[in-house]
Design a protein around this motif. Structure first.
Motif, PDB file in Angstrom:
ATOM      1  N   THR A 191      -3.590  -2.960 -15.083  1.00  0.00           N
ATOM      2  CA  THR A 191      -3.574  -4.388 -15.374  1.00  0.00           C
ATOM      3  C   THR A 191      -3.639  -5.191 -14.076  1.00  0.00           C
ATOM      4  OG1 THR A 191      -1.195  -4.490 -15.146  1.00  0.00           O
ATOM      5  CG2 THR A 191      -2.050  -3.962 -17.351  1.00  0.00           C
ATOM      6  N   ALA A 192      -3.718  -6.499 -14.227  1.00  0.00           N
ATOM      7  CA  ALA A 192      -3.700  -7.376 -13.047  1.00  0.00           C
ATOM      8  C   ALA A 192      -2.417  -7.149 -12.244  1.00  0.00           C
ATOM      9  CB  ALA A 192      -3.822  -8.833 -13.481  1.00  0.00           C
ATOM     10  N   ASP A 193      -1.295  -6.963 -12.941  1.00  0.00           N
ATOM     11  CA  ASP A 193      -0.031  -6.697 -12.235  1.00  0.00           C
ATOM     12  C   ASP A 193      -0.095  -5.385 -11.463  1.00  0.00           C
ATOM     13  OD1 ASP A 193       1.471  -8.948 -13.001  1.00  0.00           O
ATOM     14  OD2 ASP A 193       1.869  -8.056 -14.964  1.00  0.00           O
ATOM     15  N   ASP A 194      -0.679  -4.359 -12.089  1.00  0.00           N
ATOM     16  CA  ASP A 194      -0.829  -3.074 -11.388  1.00  0.00           C
ATOM     17  C   ASP A 194      -1.687  -3.249 -10.139  1.00  0.00           C
ATOM     18  OD1 ASP A 194       0.592  -1.453 -13.240  1.00  0.00           O
ATOM     19  OD2 ASP A 194      -1.184  -1.285 -14.514  1.00  0.00           O
ATOM     20  N   GLN A 195      -2.757  -4.003 -10.287  1.00  0.00           N
ATOM     21  CA  GLN A 195      -3.663  -4.201  -9.140  1.00  0.00           C
ATOM     22  C   GLN A 195      -2.953  -4.938  -8.011  1.00  0.00           C
ATOM     23  OE1 GLN A 195      -7.697  -5.516 -10.319  1.00  0.00           O
ATOM     24  NE2 GLN A 195      -7.100  -4.928 -12.388  1.00  0.00           N
ATOM     25  N   THR A 196      -2.163  -5.947  -8.396  1.00  0.00           N
ATOM     26  CA  THR A 196      -1.405  -6.691  -7.387  1.00  0.00           C
ATOM     27  C   THR A 196      -0.430  -5.768  -6.663  1.00  0.00           C
ATOM     28  OG1 THR A 196      -1.542  -8.665  -8.736  1.00  0.00           O
ATOM     29  CG2 THR A 196       0.169  -8.657  -7.040  1.00  0.00           C
ATOM     30  N   MET A 197       0.270  -4.945  -7.434  1.00  0.00           N
ATOM     31  CA  MET A 197       1.248  -4.015  -6.852  1.00  0.00           C
ATOM     32  C   MET A 197       0.548  -3.043  -5.913  1.00  0.00           C
ATOM     33  SD  MET A 197       4.548  -3.259  -7.108  1.00  0.00           S
ATOM     34  CE  MET A 197       4.784  -2.778  -5.427  1.00  0.00           C
ATOM     35  N   TYR A 198      -0.558  -2.472  -6.373  1.00  0.00           N
ATOM     36  CA  TYR A 198      -1.268  -1.485  -5.553  1.00  0.00           C
ATOM     37  C   TYR A 198      -1.799  -2.122  -4.267  1.00  0.00           C
ATOM     38  CZ  TYR A 198      -4.474   2.018  -3.927  1.00  0.00           C
ATOM     39  OH  TYR A 198      -5.121   2.929  -3.135  1.00  0.00           O
ATOM     40  N   GLN A 199      -2.389  -3.297  -4.415  1.00  0.00           N
ATOM     41  CA  GLN A 199      -2.941  -3.956  -3.224  1.00  0.00           C
ATOM     42  C   GLN A 199      -1.845  -4.327  -2.239  1.00  0.00           C
ATOM     43  OE1 GLN A 199      -5.399  -7.022  -4.895  1.00  0.00           O
ATOM     44  NE2 GLN A 199      -6.842  -5.481  -5.651  1.00  0.00           N
ATOM     45  N   TRP A 200      -0.703  -4.690  -2.765  1.00  0.00           N
ATOM     46  CA  TRP A 200       0.416  -5.011  -1.881  1.00  0.00           C
ATOM     47  C   TRP A 200       0.838  -3.767  -1.101  1.00  0.00           C
ATOM     48  CZ3 TRP A 200       5.468  -3.723  -0.926  1.00  0.00           C
ATOM     49  CH2 TRP A 200       6.186  -4.614  -0.119  1.00  0.00           C
ATOM     50  N   LEU A 201       1.006  -2.640  -1.820  1.00  0.00           N
ATOM     51  CA  LEU A 201       1.400  -1.387  -1.149  1.00  0.00           C
ATOM     52  C   LEU A 201       0.360  -0.983  -0.108  1.00  0.00           C
ATOM     53  CD1 LEU A 201       2.633   0.724  -4.204  1.00  0.00           C
ATOM     54  CD2 LEU A 201       4.067  -0.152  -2.348  1.00  0.00           C
ATOM     55  N   ALA A 202      -0.919  -1.049  -0.509  1.00  0.00           N
ATOM     56  CA  ALA A 202      -1.994  -0.642   0.397  1.00  0.00           C
ATOM     57  C   ALA A 202      -2.055  -1.592   1.592  1.00  0.00           C
ATOM     58  CB  ALA A 202      -3.326  -0.611  -0.339  1.00  0.00           C
ATOM     59  N   GLY A 203      -1.897  -2.887   1.323  1.00  0.00           N
ATOM     60  CA  GLY A 203      -1.984  -3.898   2.380  1.00  0.00           C
ATOM     61  C   GLY A 203      -0.859  -3.765   3.388  1.00  0.00           C
ATOM     62  N   GLN A 204       0.309  -3.333   2.912  1.00  0.00           N
ATOM     63  CA  GLN A 204       1.461  -3.151   3.816  1.00  0.00           C
ATOM     64  C   GLN A 204       1.426  -1.779   4.477  1.00  0.00           C
ATOM     65  OE1 GLN A 204       4.499  -5.341   3.767  1.00  0.00           O
ATOM     66  NE2 GLN A 204       3.062  -6.787   2.892  1.00  0.00           N
ATOM     67  N   ASP A 205       0.407  -0.983   4.106  1.00  0.00           N
ATOM     68  CA  ASP A 205       0.312   0.379   4.610  1.00  0.00           C
ATOM     69  C   ASP A 205       1.551   1.204   4.281  1.00  0.00           C
ATOM     70  OD1 ASP A 205      -1.563   2.005   5.595  1.00  0.00           O
ATOM     71  OD2 ASP A 205      -1.091   1.702   7.719  1.00  0.00           O
ATOM     72  N   LYS A 206       2.091   0.988   3.088  1.00  0.00           N
ATOM     73  CA  LYS A 206       3.269   1.730   2.636  1.00  0.00           C
ATOM     74  C   LYS A 206       2.821   3.099   2.124  1.00  0.00           C
ATOM     75  CE  LYS A 206       6.487  -1.570   2.719  1.00  0.00           C
ATOM     76  NZ  LYS A 206       7.521  -1.496   3.745  1.00  0.00           N
ATOM     77  N   PRO A 207       3.480   4.169   2.520  1.00  0.00           N
ATOM     78  CA  PRO A 207       3.179   5.472   1.918  1.00  0.00           C
ATOM     79  C   PRO A 207       3.371   5.384   0.404  1.00  0.00           C
ATOM     80  CG  PRO A 207       4.635   5.746   3.799  1.00  0.00           C
ATOM     81  CD  PRO A 207       4.537   4.267   3.523  1.00  0.00           C
ATOM     82  N   ARG A 208       2.387   5.853  -0.331  1.00  0.00           N
ATOM     83  CA  ARG A 208       2.437   5.694  -1.783  1.00  0.00           C
ATOM     84  C   ARG A 208       1.826   6.916  -2.447  1.00  0.00           C
ATOM     85  NH1 ARG A 208      -1.239   2.828   0.934  1.00  0.00           N
ATOM     86  NH2 ARG A 208      -3.391   3.347   0.450  1.00  0.00           N
ATOM     87  N   LEU A 209       2.266   7.186  -3.679  1.00  0.00           N
ATOM     88  CA  LEU A 209       1.697   8.278  -4.453  1.00  0.00           C
ATOM     89  C   LEU A 209       1.472   7.740  -5.863  1.00  0.00           C
ATOM     90  CD1 LEU A 209       0.890  11.225  -4.855  1.00  0.00           C
ATOM     91  CD2 LEU A 209       3.281  11.728  -5.398  1.00  0.00           C
TER      92      LEU A 209
END
Ligand code: GDP
Length: 194
Positions: free
Chosen positions: A120-138
């Motif tokens: 969803t749009a919320d998922d995309q926002t969350m993912y982009q935030w994590l990616a933009g902050q360069d946070k390790p994510r899985l």
């Protein structure tokens, strides 16, 4: 990971309420009802450690669970639940962001999306935030058992495309019912504990 113990520690809404310890933390984020409680229970082999919400949107705080005295799983509030006020949504977003931005113990964020639906749009926002902050994510695609095996590959590809995931990044399908994906998720978590 062999699970020797798994305990609920506490519930917090503010940093001064977070537990004091020196172990690594693995955070979980995702839409309300995506299966965060179920994956916590699945990872630690418990039926009811994390409450599996009967009604979506109920988990409005940050819950800390300790595993084996070696790490903490941190269940962040589920986002994207429609039936709450804008103020409540903003306070959850702030709670999530504050934790992710300020917690020095954080090693990895597990982000769950439902394998049946496009993010969803919320998922995309969350993912982009994590990616933009360069946070390790899985990234984990939950509820694997709810779709036919023949559709899994295509669903994973669509989710990747909507989120704009790099092909090198993992998206692990997981079922809380069959536990498929569990060992792979633990292997990835362990690689971040170091
Ligand atoms: P949370 O709000 O993200 O913590 O989601 P829950 O873990 O409470 O799960 C929401 C609902 O989805 C519950 O009815 C769960 O039983 C169901 N659910 C979660 N994961 C799975 C799964 O892998 N397979 C199936 N079939 N149902 C699941």
């Amino acid at each position: 990971m062999q699970i020797k113990s798994a305990d609920y520690i506490l519930t917090a809404v503010r940093p001064d309420q977070y537990p004091v310890h020196d172990r690594p933390e693995i955070a979980l984020v995702g839409r309300s009802n995506v299966g965060k409680s179920s994956i916590i229970n699945g990872l630690v082999n418990r039926k009811n450690l994390a409450r599996v919400a009967a009604t979506p949107g109920k988990t409005r705080e940050i819950n800390f669970y300790k595993v084996n005295n070696t790490l903490y799983l941190v269940d962040l509030p589920g986002y994207g639940y429609a039936k709450v006020s804008k103020t409540a949504k903003e306070s959850w977003a702030e709670m999530i962001e504050t934790y992710l931005n300020t917690r020095p113990h954080l090693r990895l964020t597990l982000m769950l999306v439902d394998i049946r639906h496009n993010p969803t749009a919320d998922d995309q926002t969350m993912y982009q935030w994590l990616a933009g902050q360069d946070k390790p994510r899985l990234l984990v695609a939950s509820k694997l058992d709810k779709i036919p095996v023949s559709q899994v590959g295509q669903r994973l590809q669509e989710i990747r495309a909507v989120l704009g995931m790099d092909s090198a990044e993992s998206l692990i399908p997981f079922s809380a019912v069959t536990k498929q994906g569990r060992n792979e998720i633990w292997a990835q978590i362990e690689s971040y504990l170091g």
